[in-house]
Design a protein around this motif. Structure first.
Motif, PDB file in Angstrom:
ATOM      1  N   ASN A 118      11.948  12.238  -8.309  1.00  0.00           N
ATOM      2  CA  ASN A 118      11.523  12.737  -7.004  1.00  0.00           C
ATOM      3  C   ASN A 118      11.297  11.593  -6.013  1.00  0.00           C
ATOM      4  N   VAL A 119      10.634  10.531  -6.459  1.00  0.00           N
ATOM      5  CA  VAL A 119      10.392   9.392  -5.573  1.00  0.00           C
ATOM      6  C   VAL A 119      11.721   8.776  -5.124  1.00  0.00           C
ATOM      7  N   GLY A 120      12.641   8.608  -6.067  1.00  0.00           N
ATOM      8  CA  GLY A 120      13.952   8.048  -5.720  1.00  0.00           C
ATOM      9  C   GLY A 120      14.725   8.936  -4.766  1.00  0.00           C
ATOM     10  N   THR A 121      14.632  10.249  -4.965  1.00  0.00           N
ATOM     11  CA  THR A 121      15.314  11.190  -4.084  1.00  0.00           C
ATOM     12  C   THR A 121      14.752  11.117  -2.665  1.00  0.00           C
ATOM     13  N   VAL A 122      13.434  10.988  -2.529  1.00  0.00           N
ATOM     14  CA  VAL A 122      12.821  10.861  -1.203  1.00  0.00           C
ATOM     15  C   VAL A 122      13.299   9.578  -0.517  1.00  0.00           C
ATOM     16  N   ILE A 123      13.369   8.490  -1.258  1.00  0.00           N
ATOM     17  CA  ILE A 123      13.845   7.228  -0.681  1.00  0.00           C
ATOM     18  C   ILE A 123      15.282   7.375  -0.193  1.00  0.00           C
ATOM     19  N   ARG A 124      16.106   8.000  -1.005  1.00  0.00           N
ATOM     20  CA  ARG A 124      17.512   8.222  -0.619  1.00  0.00           C
ATOM     21  C   ARG A 124      17.608   9.086   0.633  1.00  0.00           C
ATOM     22  N   THR A 125      16.817  10.163   0.689  1.00  0.00           N
ATOM     23  CA  THR A 125      16.866  11.077   1.818  1.00  0.00           C
ATOM     24  C   THR A 125      16.297  10.439   3.078  1.00  0.00           C
ATOM     25  N   ALA A 126      15.233   9.657   2.927  1.00  0.00           N
ATOM     26  CA  ALA A 126      14.655   8.961   4.079  1.00  0.00           C
ATOM     27  C   ALA A 126      15.677   8.047   4.725  1.00  0.00           C
ATOM     28  N   ASN A 127      16.445   7.367   3.909  1.00  0.00           N
ATOM     29  CA  ASN A 127      17.484   6.489   4.440  1.00  0.00           C
ATOM     30  C   ASN A 127      18.568   7.283   5.159  1.00  0.00           C
ATOM     31  N   ALA A 151      17.900   7.047  -8.886  1.00  0.00           N
ATOM     32  CA  ALA A 151      17.857   8.225  -8.020  1.00  0.00           C
ATOM     33  C   ALA A 151      18.031   7.876  -6.547  1.00  0.00           C
ATOM     34  N   THR A 152      17.763   6.629  -6.166  1.00  0.00           N
ATOM     35  CA  THR A 152      17.949   6.236  -4.758  1.00  0.00           C
ATOM     36  C   THR A 152      19.417   6.092  -4.394  1.00  0.00           C
ATOM     37  N   MET A 153      20.285   5.978  -5.379  1.00  0.00           N
ATOM     38  CA  MET A 153      21.729   5.842  -5.147  1.00  0.00           C
ATOM     39  C   MET A 153      22.054   4.700  -4.176  1.00  0.00           C
ATOM     40  N   GLY A 154      21.353   3.587  -4.335  1.00  0.00           N
ATOM     41  CA  GLY A 154      21.620   2.407  -3.512  1.00  0.00           C
ATOM     42  C   GLY A 154      20.715   2.268  -2.311  1.00  0.00           C
ATOM     43  N   ALA A 155      19.989   3.329  -1.932  1.00  0.00           N
ATOM     44  CA  ALA A 155      19.094   3.248  -0.766  1.00  0.00           C
ATOM     45  C   ALA A 155      17.940   2.277  -1.006  1.00  0.00           C
ATOM     46  N   ILE A 156      17.647   1.948  -2.257  1.00  0.00           N
ATOM     47  CA  ILE A 156      16.597   0.981  -2.581  1.00  0.00           C
ATOM     48  C   ILE A 156      16.836  -0.351  -1.886  1.00  0.00           C
ATOM     49  N   PHE A 157      18.099  -0.671  -1.595  1.00  0.00           N
ATOM     50  CA  PHE A 157      18.433  -1.932  -0.949  1.00  0.00           C
ATOM     51  C   PHE A 157      18.393  -1.849   0.576  1.00  0.00           C
ATOM     52  N   ARG A 158      18.269  -0.628   1.115  1.00  0.00           N
ATOM     53  CA  ARG A 158      18.362  -0.436   2.565  1.00  0.00           C
ATOM     54  C   ARG A 158      17.098   0.112   3.208  1.00  0.00           C
ATOM     55  N   GLN A 159      16.286   0.812   2.448  1.00  0.00           N
ATOM     56  CA  GLN A 159      15.153   1.537   3.008  1.00  0.00           C
ATOM     57  C   GLN A 159      13.875   0.705   2.961  1.00  0.00           C
ATOM     58  N   LYS A 160      13.108   0.714   4.051  1.00  0.00           N
ATOM     59  CA  LYS A 160      11.825   0.021   4.073  1.00  0.00           C
ATOM     60  C   LYS A 160      10.837   0.789   3.211  1.00  0.00           C
ATOM     61  N   LEU A 161      10.206   0.102   2.265  1.00  0.00           N
ATOM     62  CA  LEU A 161       9.270   0.707   1.319  1.00  0.00           C
ATOM     63  C   LEU A 161       7.937  -0.025   1.412  1.00  0.00           C
ATOM     64  N   ILE A 162       6.852   0.735   1.504  1.00  0.00           N
ATOM     65  CA  ILE A 162       5.520   0.158   1.685  1.00  0.00           C
ATOM     66  C   ILE A 162       4.571   0.815   0.687  1.00  0.00           C
ATOM     67  N   VAL A 163       3.740   0.008   0.046  1.00  0.00           N
ATOM     68  CA  VAL A 163       2.712   0.526  -0.854  1.00  0.00           C
ATOM     69  C   VAL A 163       1.354   0.200  -0.251  1.00  0.00           C
ATOM     70  N   LYS A 164       0.503   1.236  -0.067  1.00  0.00           N
ATOM     71  CA  LYS A 164      -0.817   1.044   0.529  1.00  0.00           C
ATOM     72  C   LYS A 164      -1.872   1.792  -0.275  1.00  0.00           C
ATOM     73  N   ASP A 165      -3.035   1.160  -0.442  1.00  0.00           N
ATOM     74  CA  ASP A 165      -4.179   1.888  -0.971  1.00  0.00           C
ATOM     75  C   ASP A 165      -4.593   2.930   0.058  1.00  0.00           C
ATOM     76  N   LEU A 166      -5.215   3.998  -0.417  1.00  0.00           N
ATOM     77  CA  LEU A 166      -5.621   5.058   0.496  1.00  0.00           C
ATOM     78  C   LEU A 166      -6.588   4.554   1.561  1.00  0.00           C
ATOM     79  N   ASN A 167      -7.458   3.602   1.187  1.00  0.00           N
ATOM     80  CA  ASN A 167      -8.415   3.094   2.172  1.00  0.00           C
ATOM     81  C   ASN A 167      -7.766   2.165   3.191  1.00  0.00           C
TER      82      ASN A 167
END
Length: 249
Positions: A118-127, A151-167
């Motif tokens: 699911n996470v990979g699919t969202v990354i692919r779709t976001a791109n 699952a990203t089908m290559g979008a992992i190399f193109r899409q901006k990805l950010i990890v943030k704590d909830l706070n």
């Protein structure tokens, strides 16, 4: 090129740990990809290739620029690979550093989405829909899990990805001047078509629990995807895809 013939080889152990251990991936700053299509995409989009393991025979890839290349017989390659019956190659890619750039125009936020597919699919779709960033918070699946990457089908190399704590999330979105809307099945939720989502961040939670109270408390409002009332909910990646289409419309 070194030919590997033993399961005890250090590089084989290294690959298997990168496939299975998120802590090891972070320690080494590397993640694993599999297949010629992904390798060519990685090269095309400027990813830093750390090493390549070929299945029996290497192939010519223009611009690869990788000195650490290995070959292994099919049985040993299959032992190392995260996929069944992969034609290869397996290659390790440097995890890119998070860079601060221009303010985001929009973003999809994932909270506690634990399924790598699911996470990979969202990354692919976001791109595909030109969403500026995918922001992950809470207990999401590791971006660099081989199943997520595949699952990203290559979008992992193109899409901006950010990890943030909830706070950190609320302040980060304020800095980017993005209102946050939460997708929720509640009496307070309004039809997504009646909210301006083009310059906003939209949060999607896990299928089982939805968004947490903590993230809903920092949302400007709750929104809902209109659907058949007999249908309880959508798959999280599908819901995120519908919302991102609306954001990009």
């Amino acid at each position: 090129m070194e030919k590997i013939t033993s399961r005890k080889n250090e590089h084989i152990r290294h690959i298997r740990l990168l496939c299975s251990d998120s802590g090891y991936r972070r320690e080494k700053g590397l993640f694993i990809c599999d297949g010629m299509k992904l390798l060519k995409e990685a090269v095309s989009f400027g990813a830093e290739i750390d090493s390549v393991l070929w299945k029996e025979q290497p192939e010519d890839v223009q611009g690869l620029g990788c000195r650490k290349q290995f070959a292994a017989p099919a049985e040993l390659f299959d032992y190392a690979s995260p996929m069944k019956n992969s034609p290869g190659p397996i290659f390790a890619v440097r995890i890119p550093e998070e860079k601060r750039g221009e303010k985001l125009k929009n973003a999809i936020v994932l909270e506690n989405l634990q399924d790598p597919g699911n996470v990979g699919t969202v990354i692919r779709t976001a791109n595909a829909f030109n969403i500026d960033a995918v922001i992950l918070t809470g207990s999401c699946a590791d971006i660099y899990n081989p199943k997520t990457v595949r699952a990203t089908m290559g979008a992992i190399f193109r899409q901006k990805l950010i990890v943030k704590d909830l706070n950190e999330l609320g302040q980060f979105l304020k800095e980017n001047e993005l209102p946050l809307y939460g997708a929720a099945l509640s009496d307070r939720a309004v039809d997504m078509r009646n909210v301006e989502l083009k310059h906003a961040a939209v949060a999607v939670g896990s299928e089982g629990r939805g968004l947490s109270r903590e993230i809903l408390d920092i949302c400007e409002r709750e929104i809902i995807i209109p659907m058949n009332p007999d249908s309880e909910s959508l798959n999280a990646a599908v819901a995120a895809s519908v919302l991102m289409w609306e954001m990009s419309r």
